[in-house]
Design an enzyme around this catalytic site. Structure first.
Site, PDB file in Angstrom:
ATOM      1  CB  CYS A 142      -0.920   0.003   1.215  1.00 19.18           C
ATOM      2  SG  CYS A 142      -2.035   1.436   1.257  1.00 19.18           S
TER       3      CYS A 142
ATOM      4  CB  CYS B 236      -1.773   4.257   7.875  1.00 17.69           C
ATOM      5  SG  CYS B 236      -2.931   4.791   6.582  1.00 17.69           S
TER       6      CYS B 236
ATOM      7  CB  CYS C 134     -14.998  -8.230   6.892  1.00 14.09           C
ATOM      8  SG  CYS C 134     -16.447  -8.006   7.946  1.00 14.09           S
TER       9      CYS C 134
ATOM     10  CB  CYS D 113     -18.224  -0.993   8.777  1.00 12.83           C
ATOM     11  SG  CYS D 113     -17.111  -1.683  10.022  1.00 12.83           S
TER      12      CYS D 113
END
Length: 327
Positions: A67, A71, A111, A202
């Site tokens: 990614c 973060c 999920c 969510c």
């Protein structure tokens, strides 16, 4: 006095669902004596949910690593050396096999997470096929794929996706200390696109990244003052992964974490509050207090994307000890 202020009555009362919470009110909840806060949260919880049932989801990483985001908590960022290797999007058949196994293990919702900044258009047909396949197994579906455009949100809705996860992580003021590659406004825009498409939201945050009580209160205020509360709010305890900038963050007092669960329950009484990442480091007693505080959803299975999670057998034993039924 607290019950009167929250307008709690015998049975669910939509007048108790507020979208105008002020920061001093939320901080006052955090400041309550622990027993008073837990009693208030559990009392309100039983107005809207069965007292001893917990919704169970399984989370699968369908595209791991690589990614481009920064973060500071995430081992899947390509900027950090965490030992997580970049992988391609899994084959549909493999994902459906994992979903079937999750259903057999007792999960009602499946999920799926992909380590993307946002999905590319070339990926959307395959993503839609995955959603349709998991739905055909009789499972609720949830995905987290990064930022979404309106068109991508509509595509996922048409494919049958029930929930879209996109956490705000923390307060807007503290957010820049954790992430610089996308803004808080970017996250809110994705949430708006998801809501407008008709999917359920969510959205939650992470505790233990160096934020203070006010940051936690403001994060919950953002969620609770949305025009519609998120149907699911995961509260994560930071999992410190070697190689990430937060691998040596100061540990959070578990009672502070439980307080956050309780306040989330009070602010959003109709929402599923999920006891999410970090459970592997929690004692059974701490998890029991989280359920008492109003948590009524967990992730089932030995891994959450790339980090550890209690084994399903351990969760079944804990549920049996507590008299909790998995739904």
């Amino acid at each position: 006095m607290i019950r009167n202020a929250l307008q709690i009555k015998n049975g669910p009362d939509d007048n108790a669902i507020r979208h105008d919470w002020q920061l001093p009110e939320i901080l006052a909840l955090f400041a309550l004596p622990f027993n008073d806060l837990i009693f208030t949260a559990q009392s309100l919880h039983r107005e809207y949910f069965p007292g001893n049932k917990v919704q169970v989801s399984t989370l699968l990483s369908i595209k791991t690593g690589g990614c481009p985001e920064d973060c500071k908590y995430c081992p899947q960022s390509s900027l950090y050396d965490t030992g997580v290797k970049a992988e391609k999007l899994m084959d549909v058949a493999e994902i459906l096999a994992k979903a079937g196994a999750a259903k057999e293990a007792g999960a009602s919702r499946f999920c799926m997470g992909a380590a993307w900044r946002s999905p590319k258009e070339r990926d959307m047909p395959k993503i839609a096929e995955i959603v349709q396949g998991v739905k055909a197994l009789g499972l609720e579906t949830c995905m987290t794929l990064g930022m979404l455009t309106k068109e991508q949100s509509e595509t996922l809705k048409e494919a049958g996706l029930d929930y879209y996860n996109h956490n705000i992580d923390t307060s807007e003021e503290f957010y820049g200390n954790i992430i610089s590659t996308r803004t808080y406004a970017d996250r809110l825009e994705t949430l708006e696109n998801v809501r407008e498409s008709g999917m359920k939201v969510c959205c939650g945050g992470i505790i233990g990244m160096g934020e203070n009580i006010t940051d936690r209160a403001k994060m919950l205020q953002t969620l609770a003052n949305m025009a519609e509360h998120p149907e699911s709010v995961p509260i994560n305890l930071l999992v410190q992964v070697e190689g990430t900038p937060l691998d040596s963050a100061t540990k959070v007092d578990i009672f502070d974490f439980i307080r956050t669960i309780a306040v989330a329950r009070i602010l959003m009484p109709r929402t599923y509050v999920r006891l999410s990442a970090g459970r592997e480091e929690m004692s059974d007693e701490a998890q029991g207090l989280c359920f008492l505080a109003g948590a009524n959803s967990i992730f089932y299975g030995e891994k959450l994307l790339t980090t550890g999670n209690p084994a399903a057998a351990a969760d079944r034993r804990l549920f049996a000890r507590l008299g909790i039924e998995a739904i």
